[in-house]
Motif scaffolding. Structure first.
Motif, PDB file in Angstrom:
ATOM      1  N   SER A  39       0.647  -1.056   0.168  1.00  0.00           N
ATOM      2  CA  SER A  39       0.112   0.038  -0.052  1.00  0.00           C
ATOM      3  C   SER A  39       0.887   1.496  -0.674  1.00  0.00           C
ATOM      4  CB  SER A  39      -0.952   0.379   1.036  1.00  0.00           C
ATOM      5  OG  SER A  39      -1.806   1.623   1.348  1.00  0.00           O
ATOM      6  N   GLU A  43       1.157   3.990  -2.740  1.00  0.00           N
ATOM      7  CA  GLU A  43       0.733   4.957  -2.478  1.00  0.00           C
ATOM      8  C   GLU A  43       1.693   6.708  -2.933  1.00  0.00           C
ATOM      9  OE1 GLU A  43      -0.600   7.974   1.091  1.00  0.00           O
ATOM     10  OE2 GLU A  43      -0.995   6.092   1.536  1.00  0.00           O
ATOM     11  N   GLU A  79       2.055   6.925  -7.076  1.00  0.00           N
ATOM     12  CA  GLU A  79       0.963   7.840  -7.149  1.00  0.00           C
ATOM     13  C   GLU A  79       1.100   9.409  -6.658  1.00  0.00           C
ATOM     14  OE1 GLU A  79      -2.637   6.247  -5.378  1.00  0.00           O
ATOM     15  OE2 GLU A  79      -2.684   4.488  -6.200  1.00  0.00           O
TER      16      GLU A  79
END
Length: 465
Positions: free
Chosen positions: A187, A191, A194
């Motif tokens: 995760s 993230e 992104e």
């Protein structure tokens, strides 16, 4: 060694409303905190040579290199220029992390499959060993690069590195796959990528599974430059270990009897017993955390022990600083200008040493050293104000450790001792001894490596420009 790669020196202005505005070269410095660090020239040049996946590269000019590698500047304009150059360096570091994070995402699939193969009973063959060694070296190089410049490292990068270390040290079965079952790492990486895309450090296509294969030349160039740099030759040759698991989970502090952390500071009445009891309990928990190899699966599953250690070290720093400033305040109207100037320089230098030890993580300490540097030599009111805030800071930390607040004026000083510099020099020497003892206990690593692992070192020149 990291310390030899990049000289991290503090050059800063910090003013608060109660400190008068300073004139410099016809320009006034408003009550704003300016903060820059000085970097080794070879380090900056190496960083600048790196080609990343960013469409429009960040260009650190020769002028920036000169500014970043020059320890001292003397005008407001110069400091602002250095802040802008530091901002470029920080953005370039973020750019490098963004590109490396894409590389990490692609490597995790291989590492996940390797663990599954090992769990099924297949041997750790020479080819796998060579690949894992290379992957580990890449992570070490990037971490070393960031630590050398005292640039943010991020938790995902440490987690990734520690799990690779677990594979290299593999000696029995993993009870679960640290790369397949760690949803937090997956995760965090997704993230981060992104955010990199949103900030235009990476193209939108970076999220595609075949992105890296299409950009293999950039990947090869990135690590080709890094491997060829003299900055990393000791790590690549195996002469220097970046850091050990035992160090990150505080083993050097387990068995020393804690005199460095809980010994009495002369002239300060502190009962450290409750803090010591808490620390001893944390040692037992951390031992279990390591023995059960929980760190393999949850590198950040537990940081209570590290946070407690940092609070204790911070508390002792502010205890020492409170005593030093208190004695200095008493001597302001007694000693001549020559002695006061000498003492002032000693105090400024010891605060800088504390700043260096703690990787400039403490905004409050940055402000204090800046204010102290620019007050009038005998300005009693300003020194009183600085001392009052340092005492408050010390007591806040001590209270958080369940340690009694201190009546800082309760310790006795023979007034005759105030008529020369011997008393304050002795206290400053004790302060310096404490700093050096912490450094020594952490050897061959640096205390700042622990602080970066904890993700408490946050620097951003942009907010002060």
């Amino acid at each position: 060694m990291i310390a030899n790669v990049c000289a991290v020196l503090l050059c800063c202005f910090a003013l608060t409303a109660n400190i008068k505005t300073i004139d410099s070269a016809g320009s006034q410095i408003a009550p704003i905190r300016f903060f820059t660090q000085t970097s080794n020239e070879d380090f900056v040049l190496t960083v600048n040579r790196l080609i990343t996946f960013k469409k429009h590269p960040i260009n650190i000019t020769s002028t920036d290199v000169t500014i970043l590698s020059t320890p001292n500047w003397y005008t407001v304009k110069d400091y602002k220029l250095k802040l802008k150059s530091r901002d470029k360096l920080e953005k370039k570091a973020q750019d490098i992390k963004c590109s490396f994070c894409v590389i990490v995402k692609s490597k995790i699939s291989y590492l996940k499959n390797l663990i599954e193969k090992l769990k099924s009973g297949e041997p750790f063959n020479n080819n796998d060993e060579e690949i894992v060694t290379r992957i580990k070296e890449e992570a070490e190089i990037v971490l070393h690069l960031l630590l050398s410049g005292n640039l943010e490292t991020d938790k995902w990068l440490w987690s990734y590195y520690l799990k690779i270390v677990a594979i290299v040290d593999y000696d029995d079965d993993f009870r679960e796959n640290p790369f397949g079952d760690d949803q937090q790492l997956q995760s965090d990486i997704s993230e981060f990528i992104e955010n990199c895309v949103a900030e235009k450090y990476l193209p939108v296509t970076a999220m595609e599974c075949d992105f890296l294969s299409k950009k293999s030349k950039i990947y090869d160039n990135l690590f080709g430059v890094l491997r060829d740099s003299e900055l990393f030759e000791d790590i690549l040759a195996g002469r220097v270990v970046l850091v050990t698991i035992a160090f990150l989970y505080l083993k050097p502090f387990w068995l020393d009897g804690n005199p460095i952390l809980f010994g009495q500071i002369a002239d300060v009445n502190v009962d450290w017993s409750k803090a010591k009891k808490r620390f001893d309990l944390e040692v037992a928990i951390t031992r279990e955390f390591l023995d059960n190899r929980i760190w393999v699966y949850e590198p950040y599953g537990r940081l209570d022990h590290q946070r407690l250690l940092v609070k204790i070290i911070d508390a002792r720093i502010y205890c020492y600083l409170s005593i030093v400033l208190d004695i200095y305040l008493r001597q302001l109207t007694i000693l001549d200008h020559r002695l006061l100037t000498h003492i002032n320089n000693l105090i400024y230098n010891i605060i800088n040493d504390a700043m260096s030890l703690t990787a400039f993580k403490d905004e409050f300490l940055v402000a204090i050293v800046s204010e102290f540097n620019y007050v009038e030599l005998t300005d009693v009111d300003d020194i009183k104000d600085i001392l009052a805030r340092v005492r408050t800071k010390a007591n806040e930390i001590l209270k958080g450790l369940s340690v009694n607040e201190i009546d800082w004026l309760s310790f006795g000083v023979d007034e005759r001792q105030l008529f020369n510099e011997d008393l304050i020099t002795e206290i400053i020497d004790s302060f310096e001894d404490f700093i050096n003892e912490i450094r020594s206990l952490c050897l061959p690593f640096e205390y700042k490596a622990l602080l970066h692992f904890m993700d408490v070192v946050k620097t951003s020149a942009a907010q002060y420009i």
